[in-house]
Design an enzyme around this catalytic site. Structure first.
Site, PDB file in Angstrom:
ATOM      1  N   GLU A 160       0.828  -1.211   0.000  1.00 49.78           N
ATOM      2  CA  GLU A 160       0.000   0.000   0.000  1.00 49.78           C
ATOM      3  C   GLU A 160       0.860   1.258   0.000  1.00 49.78           C
ATOM      4  O   GLU A 160       0.533   2.248  -0.666  1.00 49.78           O
ATOM      5  CB  GLU A 160      -0.948  -0.018   1.199  1.00 49.78           C
ATOM      6  CG  GLU A 160      -1.937  -1.174   1.201  1.00 49.78           C
ATOM      7  CD  GLU A 160      -2.721  -1.294  -0.094  1.00 49.78           C
ATOM      8  OE1 GLU A 160      -2.962  -0.254  -0.744  1.00 49.78           O
ATOM      9  OE2 GLU A 160      -3.083  -2.418  -0.473  1.00 49.78           O
ATOM     10  N   HIS A 169       1.981   2.026  -3.435  1.00 51.99           N
ATOM     11  CA  HIS A 169       0.974   2.778  -4.194  1.00 51.99           C
ATOM     12  C   HIS A 169       1.087   4.271  -3.891  1.00 51.99           C
ATOM     13  O   HIS A 169       0.966   5.110  -4.790  1.00 51.99           O
ATOM     14  CB  HIS A 169      -0.430   2.295  -3.838  1.00 51.99           C
ATOM     15  CG  HIS A 169      -0.870   1.083  -4.590  1.00 51.99           C
ATOM     16  ND1 HIS A 169      -0.816   0.994  -5.960  1.00 51.99           N
ATOM     17  CD2 HIS A 169      -1.396  -0.103  -4.156  1.00 51.99           C
ATOM     18  CE1 HIS A 169      -1.282  -0.183  -6.350  1.00 51.99           C
ATOM     19  NE2 HIS A 169      -1.633  -0.865  -5.271  1.00 51.99           N
ATOM     20  N   GLU A 210      -0.796  -2.572 -10.048  1.00 50.48           N
ATOM     21  CA  GLU A 210      -0.703  -3.601  -9.010  1.00 50.48           C
ATOM     22  C   GLU A 210       0.621  -4.344  -9.093  1.00 50.48           C
ATOM     23  O   GLU A 210       1.261  -4.613  -8.074  1.00 50.48           O
ATOM     24  CB  GLU A 210      -1.871  -4.583  -9.115  1.00 50.48           C
ATOM     25  CG  GLU A 210      -3.215  -4.032  -8.667  1.00 50.48           C
ATOM     26  CD  GLU A 210      -3.209  -3.529  -7.237  1.00 50.48           C
ATOM     27  OE1 GLU A 210      -2.571  -4.167  -6.371  1.00 50.48           O
ATOM     28  OE2 GLU A 210      -3.824  -2.484  -6.975  1.00 50.48           O
TER      29      GLU A 210
END
Length: 321
Positions: free
Chosen positions: A131, A134, A202
């Site tokens: 995360e 990202h 991803e």
């Protein structure tokens, strides 16, 4: 290359949006569509993180209320060279997590209680590193723009059907056919572009997340558990808001309806295989994980002492130690 591809896909969606506007109102309709797209994205830029966190009733935590979880994120953020994000917990049985925020300075990461309960500390570290990747790659902003444009294209496609297109450009049967094609094709095309952007990001976040936490096998093991949990445990809030599915590390939709007809995520087995190959190239043969401790009492929360002593006394070491 990924950023170039993403920019091209977003530009394509903008052209699609403006094209439907042209069908509805000619040159004026096209300009109105552009203004709407810009307005929606500006609103999303400033408010999308607050909206999604409120949607999932996320609870902000700190070092006192969730010491191990908070320190883990802090250590991983330091490894990545990122500012400390806000840290949230979502009271949801399905194991999952997501990141949001318009930039690294205004970012937040959130994990469900199901994830913190069911995964080992090393696996949780792999997930949170993903995360944070990202955040570092600014994917949270990219996906907000893509989701906003996809929703707007679908909305305009429906308007095109009900309004019958622009009379000046309709010219009889061709205008009707063009309007019907816009109604049918545009939303699906927007969905495909959204999927392409999400899947590209991803894989990049998996790779960078593995670098941040230091062991690709932590993340690969976590992905398998989360994927199985997502199939077995419905996430009711995500089912009601499928437009947010692309934000999670694994698609949270259980597929009870047609939700999984077009997946927003790459195949989990392919992601795991890529991480295992990365581990082999790094000379890592084992995840080196300690057995998961029993879930703490409800009073302390599943995040309060998951895995034992936060100073590393339980025998495992990681970026949170």
């Amino acid at each position: 290359m990924n950023m170039t591809k993403t920019a091209m896909l977003i530009a394509l969606m903008t052209v699609m949006f403006m094209s439907i506007g042209y069908l509805l109102g000619g040159g004026g309709g096209m300009m109105i569509a552009l203004v709407i797209a810009v307005t929606m994205n500006l609103f999303g830029y400033w408010n999308s993180d607050k909206m999604v966190l409120r949607m999932y009733n996320a609870q902000e935590v700190d070092e006192r209320s969730a010491p191990d979880y908070y320190r883990m994120v802090s250590g991983l953020a330091a490894n990545a060279g990122l500012p400390m994000p806000k840290v949230y917990i979502i009271h949801e049985d399905q194991p999952n997590a997501f990141a949001t925020g318009r930039n690294p300075e205004n970012a937040a990461v959130a994990a469900t209680t199901g994830l913190l309960n069911r995964l080992t500390p090393e696996e949780v570290a792999g997930v949170m590193a993903h995360e944070l990747a990202h955040v570092q790659n600014r994917d949270t902003l990219t996906m907000t723009i893509v989701a906003t444009l996809a929703g707007a294209i679908s909305m305009l496609g429906n308007f095109a059907f009900f309004l019958g297109g622009n009379r000046e450009n309709g010219n009889g049967i061709m205008g009707v056919v063009g309007t019907i094609l816009a109604m049918i094709v545009a939303p699906f095309a927007a969905m495909i572009v959204q999927m392409a952007v999400s899947r590209t990001r991803e894989y990049a976040a998996d790779k960078r997340g593995a670098e941040i936490c230091g062991n690709p096998l932590w993340l690969s093991s976590a992905l398998g558990k989360i994927a199985r949990g997502a199939k077995a445990i419905p996430n009711e809030e995500a089912e009601h808001n499928p437009a947010t599915a692309h934000m999670f590390i694994i698609n949270p939709l259980s597929g009870r309806g047609a939700d999984n007809l077009f997946s927003t995520h790459p195949d989990t087995d392919n992601r795991i295989a890529a991480l295992e190959q990365m581990a082999a190239e790094m000379g890592i043969r084992s995840a080196g994980m300690a057995p998961r401790a029993a879930a703490p009492s409800q009073s302390s929360g599943p995040w309060g002492n998951a895995g034992g002593n936060s100073n590393g006394g339980s025998g495992y070491r990681g970026p949170w130690s």
